[in-house]
Design an enzyme around this catalytic site. Structure first.
Site, PDB file in Angstrom:
ATOM      1  N   HIS A 173       0.937  -1.229  -0.086  1.00 24.83           N
ATOM      2  CA  HIS A 173      -0.021   0.128   0.082  1.00 24.83           C
ATOM      3  C   HIS A 173       0.728   1.130   0.066  1.00 24.83           C
ATOM      4  O   HIS A 173       0.286   2.325  -0.441  1.00 24.83           O
ATOM      5  CB  HIS A 173      -1.021   0.117   1.295  1.00 24.83           C
ATOM      6  CG  HIS A 173      -2.083  -0.907   1.019  1.00 24.83           C
ATOM      7  ND1 HIS A 173      -3.229  -0.507   0.366  1.00 24.83           N
ATOM      8  CD2 HIS A 173      -2.331  -2.227   1.287  1.00 24.83           C
ATOM      9  CE1 HIS A 173      -4.035  -1.469   0.251  1.00 24.83           C
ATOM     10  NE2 HIS A 173      -3.535  -2.366   0.750  1.00 24.83           N
ATOM     11  N   ARG A 189     -10.115   5.739  -0.556  1.00 23.04           N
ATOM     12  CA  ARG A 189      -9.889   4.585   0.466  1.00 23.04           C
ATOM     13  C   ARG A 189     -10.132   5.115   1.875  1.00 23.04           C
ATOM     14  O   ARG A 189      -9.215   6.016   2.204  1.00 23.04           O
ATOM     15  CB  ARG A 189      -8.309   4.436   0.300  1.00 23.04           C
ATOM     16  CG  ARG A 189      -7.938   3.679  -1.080  1.00 23.04           C
ATOM     17  CD  ARG A 189      -6.558   3.502  -0.997  1.00 23.04           C
ATOM     18  NE  ARG A 189      -5.981   2.494  -2.277  1.00 23.04           N
ATOM     19  CZ  ARG A 189      -5.584   3.029  -3.338  1.00 23.04           C
ATOM     20  NH1 ARG A 189      -5.213   4.363  -3.329  1.00 23.04           N
ATOM     21  NH2 ARG A 189      -5.310   2.294  -4.137  1.00 23.04           N
ATOM     22  N   ARG A 247     -14.957   3.447  -0.718  1.00 18.60           N
ATOM     23  CA  ARG A 247     -14.775   2.068  -0.143  1.00 18.60           C
ATOM     24  C   ARG A 247     -15.102   2.258   1.514  1.00 18.60           C
ATOM     25  O   ARG A 247     -14.218   3.293   1.897  1.00 18.60           O
ATOM     26  CB  ARG A 247     -13.657   1.383  -0.683  1.00 18.60           C
ATOM     27  CG  ARG A 247     -13.316   0.082   0.145  1.00 18.60           C
ATOM     28  CD  ARG A 247     -12.148  -0.547  -0.439  1.00 18.60           C
ATOM     29  NE  ARG A 247     -10.906  -0.017   0.143  1.00 18.60           N
ATOM     30  CZ  ARG A 247     -10.011  -0.216  -0.348  1.00 18.60           C
ATOM     31  NH1 ARG A 247      -9.331  -1.121  -1.336  1.00 18.60           N
ATOM     32  NH2 ARG A 247      -8.614   0.314   0.219  1.00 18.60           N
ATOM     33  N   GLU A 273     -12.415  -9.292  -4.565  1.00 21.32           N
ATOM     34  CA  GLU A 273     -11.034  -9.360  -4.227  1.00 21.32           C
ATOM     35  C   GLU A 273     -10.503 -10.836  -3.722  1.00 21.32           C
ATOM     36  O   GLU A 273      -9.329 -11.138  -3.543  1.00 21.32           O
ATOM     37  CB  GLU A 273     -10.611  -8.753  -3.059  1.00 21.32           C
ATOM     38  CG  GLU A 273     -11.175  -7.128  -3.303  1.00 21.32           C
ATOM     39  CD  GLU A 273     -10.890  -6.213  -1.792  1.00 21.32           C
ATOM     40  OE1 GLU A 273      -9.773  -5.531  -1.600  1.00 21.32           O
ATOM     41  OE2 GLU A 273     -11.818  -6.231  -1.061  1.00 21.32           O
ATOM     42  N   ASN A 326      -5.342  -6.244  -6.761  1.00 24.13           N
ATOM     43  CA  ASN A 326      -4.020  -6.583  -5.746  1.00 24.13           C
ATOM     44  C   ASN A 326      -4.355  -7.631  -4.989  1.00 24.13           C
ATOM     45  O   ASN A 326      -3.510  -8.630  -4.761  1.00 24.13           O
ATOM     46  CB  ASN A 326      -3.687  -5.586  -5.149  1.00 24.13           C
ATOM     47  CG  ASN A 326      -3.712  -4.169  -5.955  1.00 24.13           C
ATOM     48  OD1 ASN A 326      -2.917  -4.346  -7.093  1.00 24.13           O
ATOM     49  ND2 ASN A 326      -3.949  -3.058  -5.598  1.00 24.13           N
ATOM     50  N   ASP A 327      -5.605  -7.712  -4.150  1.00 26.01           N
ATOM     51  CA  ASP A 327      -5.740  -8.846  -3.281  1.00 26.01           C
ATOM     52  C   ASP A 327      -6.055 -10.114  -4.150  1.00 26.01           C
ATOM     53  O   ASP A 327      -6.121 -11.007  -3.794  1.00 26.01           O
ATOM     54  CB  ASP A 327      -6.893  -8.546  -2.381  1.00 26.01           C
ATOM     55  CG  ASP A 327      -6.032  -7.834  -1.040  1.00 26.01           C
ATOM     56  OD1 ASP A 327      -5.088  -8.170  -0.580  1.00 26.01           O
ATOM     57  OD2 ASP A 327      -6.752  -6.666  -0.543  1.00 26.01           O
ATOM     58  N   ARG A 347       1.350 -10.330  -0.750  1.00 23.64           N
ATOM     59  CA  ARG A 347       2.187  -9.300  -1.839  1.00 23.64           C
ATOM     60  C   ARG A 347       2.908  -8.356  -0.931  1.00 23.64           C
ATOM     61  O   ARG A 347       3.544  -7.679  -1.550  1.00 23.64           O
ATOM     62  CB  ARG A 347       0.861  -8.553  -2.441  1.00 23.64           C
ATOM     63  CG  ARG A 347       0.013  -7.631  -1.609  1.00 23.64           C
ATOM     64  CD  ARG A 347      -1.273  -7.363  -2.301  1.00 23.64           C
ATOM     65  NE  ARG A 347      -2.204  -6.731  -1.449  1.00 23.64           N
ATOM     66  CZ  ARG A 347      -2.535  -5.264  -1.415  1.00 23.64           C
ATOM     67  NH1 ARG A 347      -1.617  -4.473  -2.063  1.00 23.64           N
ATOM     68  NH2 ARG A 347      -3.218  -4.847  -0.674  1.00 23.64           N
ATOM     69  N   CYS A 352     -10.240  -1.700 -10.015  1.00 20.80           N
ATOM     70  CA  CYS A 352      -9.682  -0.192  -9.163  1.00 20.80           C
ATOM     71  C   CYS A 352      -8.256  -0.715  -8.846  1.00 20.80           C
ATOM     72  O   CYS A 352      -7.585   0.034  -7.806  1.00 20.80           O
ATOM     73  CB  CYS A 352     -10.701  -0.039  -8.276  1.00 20.80           C
ATOM     74  SG  CYS A 352     -10.803  -1.034  -6.907  1.00 20.80           S
TER      75      CYS A 352
END
Length: 538
Positions: free
Chosen positions: A188, A295, A331, A429, A452-453, A463, A500
């Site tokens: 992140h 976020r 989110r 995700e 990403n997830d 990750r 996203c």
């Protein structure tokens, strides 16, 4: 000249002085001092600096969120000037001949215990305030504070690693680049660097030693290199390279005002990912069509306690108002895993990425969830809002979420508080969500794929683990099939589908995503114009 290699997370060239950032020490060392007068002088200088900062924070909060929220910084100034508090610190330095950091720490402990022993709730709450002001003074004394005052000019941050909660402290106007010894290209912190549009390196072969503090450096985000004390030839080459990069960015400005459509006329919604109100300028500057991921957890990361409904409402309202009717997708709280917040007091887990995080926290701590939903629904009256929920794995989660949302809506209605129209969506995700996306789609307005997830959970690769970067393949066929399946199931049931995650900005996959039928791509603001150009060429 010293040259060190790292892994680039955002291209570009930065030239400036190095600011070595060291994490605040949890344990304060106790050292005997001979010159107590000099030590008292050190304390008074740090205290004076802290008071200046608190005054500035009070004035900023007064402008941004109002007098009620700003008062905490006024209270902090009074506590820091408290006679008993200062007498205790002076006594430990003068009589016990201890260093200033230890004197502040011991006084903090004594006063915290005293406040916590009181019956009055207000006075008990002052324990946290004493801790806050003491940590501020200690961080100034030991040189670990990162603040506008600590960074008098734009700098290149050099650190061992940075948590998102630390990165959010930085004054963006004074940040040229971030270089970390550890970290991962998929963390992140790397995502935040991309949001800030600054050339940055992770996994760099360099110790964040204080010997580098204040020295001139160049970060080459194209080659993944940092030059310390560059020679004249290198400086000239890098200035030229920076000039070319700036010129290329200037050419992309021609994409402003143009539609994001393919050659065959298919329109793709091109949105931006942001971490807070401060990022809206970058969204507007890059001519994004909306915000595809706000976020909201960074509101929590930037606080010492749960942000109130009013604080959240003002943040959401500001973003919606500034976007002038363009879609804003917020989110809900997504903490856990690598985003830890002390005041949530989350249990220590062996594998936090697979643990108590995101919607799991919200559905088990409903008071936190309902506060955020009240703020979101109130803000919906000021723009075009969509709310999305992270880490969904089942139908029953969505059913319960919708029940709570409706309860909050009715509650606000009874209070005669206006609520606008809004969409509800979920993040895809986990492989579980992708596989049952045909069951989830009828319950929501949209899907947003968090690549990403999704990649992390599909490939069983953490990750955050830099030693596994060689195995981390976001182009893996399994990932692409899950995305295709999700998109098809969304459309079958009347929902739209976007991406996203970082994969949305992967230009190698843009044409493939369009062929899959992806409706929306949300990327860091700095990628918007380049991606628009790529889509128009498809």
């Amino acid at each position: 000249m010293i040259v060190k290699e790292g892994k680039s997370v955002f291209k570009g060239v930065a030239i400036g002085k190095i600011f070595v950032y060291r994490k605040a020490q949890k344990a304060v060392s106790n050292e005997q001092v001979e010159d107590t007068a000099a030590e008292l002088e050190r304390y008074e200088a740090a205290k004076g600096k802290a008071l200046e900062q608190l005054k500035g924070l009070y004035e900023k909060a007064l402008r941004d969120v109002g007098e009620e929220e700003a008062m905490i910084f006024d209270v902090h100034q009074m506590l820091l000037d408290d006679l008993d508090y200062n007498d205790s610190i002076h006594s430990i330095i003068e009589n016990d001949k201890m260093n200033a950091e230890y004197a502040v720490f011991m006084t903090c402990e004594q006063f915290s215990v005293m406040f916590l022993s009181m019956d009055d709730d207000y006075m008990r709450g002052r324990a946290a305030d004493v801790k806050d002001i003491s940590e501020r003074v200690i961080s100034i004394l030991n040189g670990t504070q990162v603040s506008p005052e600590a960074m008098p000019e734009p700098v290149i941050i050099l650190a061992e690693d940075l948590a998102p909660s630390e990165t959010v402290q930085f004054d963006k106007s004074k940040l040229l680049s971030i270089v970390t010894q550890k970290g991962s290209a998929n963390s992140h912190t790397a995502i935040l660097a991309r949001t800030m549009n600054i050339p940055s390196l992770v996994m760099t072969d360099i110790e964040p030693s204080l010997e580098y503090h204040g020295r001139t450096a160049i970060v080459d985000g194209f080659a993944g290199l940092i030059y310390i004390d560059p020679d004249e030839e290198t400086m000239a080459k890098m200035i030229e390279k920076k000039g070319k990069a700036d010129a290329q960015r200037a050419l992309l400005q021609e994409m402003k005002g143009k539609e994001t459509v393919t050659k065959s006329g298919k329109h793709i919604h091109l949105y931006s990912n942001i971490g807070g109100v401060q990022d809206v300028d970058a969204v507007l500057e890059n001519d994004s069509e909306g915000i595809g991921l706000f976020r909201s957890e960074f509101l929590y990361l930037g606080c010492d306690d749960y942000p109130s409904e009013e604080v959240q409402f003002e943040a959401y309202k500001t973003v919606l108002s500034r976007m002038g009717g363009k879609k804003v997708i917020i989110r809900t709280l997504d903490i856990g895993a690598d985003k830890q917040i002390d005041y949530f007091d989350l249990p220590k887990e062996e594998n936090p990425a697979l643990g108590f995080r995101a919607i799991r926290i919200c559905l088990t701590r409903e008071e936190v969830f309902r506060t955020q939903l009240r703020a979101l629904l109130r803000a919906s009256a000021y723009g075009t809002l969509s709310i999305m929920f992270p880490m969904i794995i089942s139908v029953k989660e969505i059913v319960r979420i919708k029940e709570i949302v409706e309860e909050v809506r009715l509650e606000l209605e009874r209070e005669n508080i206006s609520v606008g129209d809004f969409e509800l969506g979920i993040m895809i995700e986990t492989p579980a969500a992708a596989v049952i996306s045909d069951q989830l789609a009828p319950l929501v307005d949209f899907f947003s794929i968090g690549s990403n997830d999704l990649t992390q959970y599909t490939l069983a690769i953490d990750r955050q683990n830099q030693s596994l970067d060689a195995f981390f393949d976001p182009h893996h066929e399994a990932i692409l099939r899950l995305i295709q399946m999700t998109c098809e199931n969304a459309h079958k049931h009347g929902a739209w589908c976007g991406i996203c995650g970082e994969l949305g900005a992967d230009m190698e996959l843009t044409a493939k995503f369009i062929q899959m039928g992806i409706d929306e791509l949300s990327v860091s603001p700095g990628y918007t114009l380049e991606l628009r150009k790529r889509i128009r060429e498809c």
